[in-house]
Design a protein around this motif. Structure first.
Motif, PDB file in Angstrom:
ATOM      1  N   LEU A   1       1.623  22.032 -66.879  1.00 38.42           N
ATOM      2  CA  LEU A   1       0.727  22.988 -65.111  1.00 38.42           C
ATOM      3  C   LEU A   1       1.785  22.995 -64.812  1.00 38.42           C
ATOM      4  N   ILE A   2       2.228  24.559 -63.875  1.00 42.49           N
ATOM      5  CA  ILE A   2       2.583  24.548 -62.697  1.00 42.49           C
ATOM      6  C   ILE A   2       2.212  25.019 -61.713  1.00 42.49           C
ATOM      7  N   GLN A   3       1.996  25.010 -60.736  1.00 43.08           N
ATOM      8  CA  GLN A   3       0.613  25.736 -59.748  1.00 43.08           C
ATOM      9  C   GLN A   3       1.433  26.980 -58.283  1.00 43.08           C
ATOM     10  N   PRO A   4       1.935  27.966 -58.848  1.00 45.18           N
ATOM     11  CA  PRO A   4       2.687  28.785 -57.725  1.00 45.18           C
ATOM     12  C   PRO A   4       1.882  28.325 -56.311  1.00 45.18           C
ATOM     13  N   LEU A   5       2.002  28.325 -55.144  1.00 41.73           N
ATOM     14  CA  LEU A   5       1.972  28.636 -54.206  1.00 41.73           C
ATOM     15  C   LEU A   5       2.692  29.244 -52.829  1.00 41.73           C
ATOM     16  N   PHE A   6       1.906  29.591 -52.313  1.00 39.67           N
ATOM     17  CA  PHE A   6       2.297  31.163 -51.281  1.00 39.67           C
ATOM     18  C   PHE A   6       2.535  30.361 -49.908  1.00 39.67           C
ATOM     19  N   ALA A   7       4.140  30.265 -49.310  1.00 37.94           N
ATOM     20  CA  ALA A   7       3.504  29.265 -48.001  1.00 37.94           C
ATOM     21  C   ALA A   7       3.875  30.274 -46.839  1.00 37.94           C
ATOM     22  N   VAL A   8       3.044  30.803 -45.465  1.00 35.22           N
ATOM     23  CA  VAL A   8       3.172  31.628 -44.555  1.00 35.22           C
ATOM     24  C   VAL A   8       2.819  31.038 -43.255  1.00 35.22           C
TER      25      VAL A   8
ATOM     26  N   PRO B   1      -7.881  36.631 -56.529  1.00 34.57           N
ATOM     27  CA  PRO B   1      -9.312  35.540 -56.227  1.00 34.57           C
ATOM     28  C   PRO B   1      -8.546  33.673 -56.911  1.00 34.57           C
ATOM     29  N   GLY B   2      -9.137  32.852 -55.362  1.00 32.12           N
ATOM     30  CA  GLY B   2      -9.205  32.008 -55.764  1.00 32.12           C
ATOM     31  C   GLY B   2      -7.364  31.555 -55.285  1.00 32.12           C
ATOM     32  N   GLN B   3      -6.631  32.153 -55.120  1.00 35.64           N
ATOM     33  CA  GLN B   3      -5.274  32.103 -54.160  1.00 35.64           C
ATOM     34  C   GLN B   3      -5.045  31.962 -52.822  1.00 35.64           C
ATOM     35  N   TYR B   4      -4.573  31.512 -52.659  1.00 30.23           N
ATOM     36  CA  TYR B   4      -4.889  31.525 -51.319  1.00 30.23           C
ATOM     37  C   TYR B   4      -3.049  31.874 -49.899  1.00 30.23           C
ATOM     38  N   HIS B   5      -2.696  31.992 -48.891  1.00 29.35           N
ATOM     39  CA  HIS B   5      -2.162  31.912 -48.265  1.00 29.35           C
ATOM     40  C   HIS B   5      -2.156  30.720 -47.645  1.00 29.35           C
TER      41      HIS B   5
ATOM     42  N   ASP C   1       0.581  23.651 -42.130  1.00 31.74           N
ATOM     43  CA  ASP C   1       0.225  22.093 -41.705  1.00 31.74           C
ATOM     44  C   ASP C   1      -0.983  22.636 -43.444  1.00 31.74           C
ATOM     45  N   ARG C   2      -1.297  23.238 -43.652  1.00 29.05           N
ATOM     46  CA  ARG C   2      -2.201  22.897 -45.056  1.00 29.05           C
ATOM     47  C   ARG C   2      -1.865  23.003 -46.120  1.00 29.05           C
ATOM     48  N   LEU C   3      -0.219  22.977 -46.556  1.00 31.24           N
ATOM     49  CA  LEU C   3       0.216  22.934 -47.668  1.00 31.24           C
ATOM     50  C   LEU C   3      -0.133  21.466 -47.956  1.00 31.24           C
ATOM     51  N   ALA C   4      -0.090  20.539 -47.596  1.00 29.31           N
ATOM     52  CA  ALA C   4      -0.099  19.271 -47.972  1.00 29.31           C
ATOM     53  C   ALA C   4      -1.337  18.481 -48.857  1.00 29.31           C
ATOM     54  N   GLU C   5      -2.237  19.576 -48.060  1.00 31.92           N
ATOM     55  CA  GLU C   5      -3.781  19.358 -48.590  1.00 31.92           C
ATOM     56  C   GLU C   5      -4.450  19.650 -50.308  1.00 31.92           C
ATOM     57  N   GLU C   6      -3.678  20.561 -50.186  1.00 35.24           N
ATOM     58  CA  GLU C   6      -3.826  21.730 -51.363  1.00 35.24           C
ATOM     59  C   GLU C   6      -3.070  20.583 -52.469  1.00 35.24           C
ATOM     60  N   VAL C   7      -1.937  20.583 -51.747  1.00 32.12           N
ATOM     61  CA  VAL C   7      -0.601  19.591 -53.442  1.00 32.12           C
ATOM     62  C   VAL C   7      -1.626  18.532 -53.586  1.00 32.12           C
TER      63      VAL C   7
ATOM     64  N   ARG D   1       1.406  17.914 -61.659  1.00 30.59           N
ATOM     65  CA  ARG D   1       2.888  17.771 -61.676  1.00 30.59           C
ATOM     66  C   ARG D   1       3.775  18.180 -60.673  1.00 30.59           C
ATOM     67  N   ALA D   2       3.541  19.710 -60.982  1.00 30.95           N
ATOM     68  CA  ALA D   2       4.656  20.260 -59.996  1.00 30.95           C
ATOM     69  C   ALA D   2       3.913  21.267 -59.449  1.00 30.95           C
ATOM     70  N   VAL D   3       4.458  22.607 -58.517  1.00 31.29           N
ATOM     71  CA  VAL D   3       4.363  23.696 -57.688  1.00 31.29           C
ATOM     72  C   VAL D   3       5.763  24.400 -57.199  1.00 31.29           C
ATOM     73  N   LEU D   4       5.470  25.575 -57.347  1.00 31.47           N
ATOM     74  CA  LEU D   4       6.664  26.786 -57.508  1.00 31.47           C
ATOM     75  C   LEU D   4       6.237  27.324 -55.440  1.00 31.47           C
ATOM     76  N   ILE D   5       6.983  26.976 -54.825  1.00 36.31           N
ATOM     77  CA  ILE D   5       6.781  28.035 -53.468  1.00 36.31           C
ATOM     78  C   ILE D   5       7.373  29.169 -53.225  1.00 36.31           C
ATOM     79  N   PHE D   6       7.071  30.147 -53.027  1.00 36.97           N
ATOM     80  CA  PHE D   6       6.855  31.508 -52.013  1.00 36.97           C
ATOM     81  C   PHE D   6       6.663  31.771 -50.982  1.00 36.97           C
ATOM     82  N   GLY D   7       7.611  32.481 -50.089  1.00 36.49           N
ATOM     83  CA  GLY D   7       7.252  32.108 -49.095  1.00 36.49           C
ATOM     84  C   GLY D   7       7.233  34.295 -48.091  1.00 36.49           C
TER      85      GLY D   7
END
Length: 324
Positions: free
Chosen positions: A28-35, A48-52, A56-62, A71-77
């Motif tokens: 599984l790869i988790q998409p993440l949204f950075a702002v 629901p259940g997904q966040y911006h 400074d808060r990304l590392a805790e989620e990862v 073991r993998a994340v995909l970053i959107f900005g």
């Protein structure tokens, strides 16, 4: 003699023993949204259940994802400024570039993948450069290549071009290699359909096109053989992995691509496919965990080696509870 396939279904342990397809957290790869900003963890209304997340808060989620076996994340900005040149897409201080550096420094064992596209960064919302009402193909390639290069410089292990411009894999590979990033992989969105399932994502990243649609560069959902042509071209241009997007409505395409080509194959279980399930669960129409497992298993069974999904965290948590 009567044939009795049911014998192998008679006990839970026996059913597990002969199960042909399993989804593991490492699939599984988790998409993440950075702002931009600080101390932001803001739920996305249509997802629901997904966040911006602010950087400074990304590392805790990862770190939490890693603890669950992902073991993998995909970053959107989401940039602060959009312009016709998509200048924030390839800025060294762009939001994706900042996010990659933060994750690499604080969670060094996580595989960091980045989406390479221009739609979030352009004021017109299209995935390439525009003149008038025309989306320009060749003029977009250098911008996409610069974007991929900036992600590699920030520390991305894998870049994932999703724009569907012809020739972008070759342009990115040439640029990465010319700057010494031979080790950075390309996971190409080789088969990306002009789908109605992208709606929640476009709201999440404010990337809806301001005119027209994306049918001149994304694929017609009716086409099957074209998927094989697109995949073959990306392999020829230097892709290391292929991708089919969306997943659930295109299981037949996943199987066709997997049967034809030997490269690792990803499938993107997209925002609309995820949001439909969440809405049905909220309406008490479906069981959340059972339908999640069934959907992700179907994608894996169709031939996907890895699955990008907003269910990644929920699925990994369920697997951990079951001791898998």
């Amino acid at each position: 003699m009567t044939k009795r396939p049911r014998r192998l279904r008679d006990h839970e342990a026996l059913r597990a023993m002969v199960q042909e397809t399993r989804v593991d957290a490492a699939d599984l790869i988790q998409p993440l949204f950075a702002v931009h900003g600080t101390n932001i963890k803001r739920e996305i209304p249509k997802l629901p259940g997904q966040y911006h997340f602010s950087v400074d808060r990304l590392a805790e989620e990862v770190k939490e994802l890693q603890s669950l076996g992902i073991r993998a994340v995909l970053i959107f900005g989401l940039p602060e400024i959009k312009d016709a040149a998509a200048s924030q897409a390839f800025s060294d201080e762009g939001i994706v570039q900042q996010a990659v550096r933060a994750i690499r420094s604080q969670v060094p064992d996580m595989l960091v993948m980045t989406d390479v596209c221009l739609c979030q960064y352009t004021d017109h919302g299209h995935c390439g450069m525009v003149v008038g009402d025309q989306i320009l193909n060749d003029e977009s390639l250098s911008v996409l290549a610069k974007t991929a290069l900036s992600h590699a410089k920030a520390g991305a292990h894998v870049v994932a071009p999703s724009d569907m411009m012809d020739g972008r894999v070759a342009a990115i590979r040439e640029t990465l290699d010319a700057h010494g990033f031979h080790q950075v992989s390309i996971m190409s969105y080789s088969v990306k359909y002009a789908s109605a399932f992208y709606g929640p994502f476009r709201q999440a990243v404010a990337s809806a096109p301001q005119f027209g649609d994306r049918k001149t560069y994304q694929m017609d959902p009716a086409n099957r053989l074209e998927a094989l042509r697109e995949s073959a071209l990306d392999i020829e241009e230097g892709a290391d992995m292929l991708m089919v997007k969306p997943a659930l409505a295109y299981l037949d395409i996943i199987r066709e691509v997997k049967n034809k080509f030997s490269l690792p194959l990803g499938a993107y279980h997209v925002s609309g496919e995820y949001a439909m399930v969440k809405a049905a669960v909220a309406a008490d129409l479906l069981d959340h965990d059972k339908i999640m497992v069934e959907i992700l298993t179907s994608i894996k069974r169709a031939g996907a080696d890895v699955i990008l999904t907003y269910f990644a965290k929920d699925m990994a948590r369920l697997l951990q509870l079951k001791g898998q």
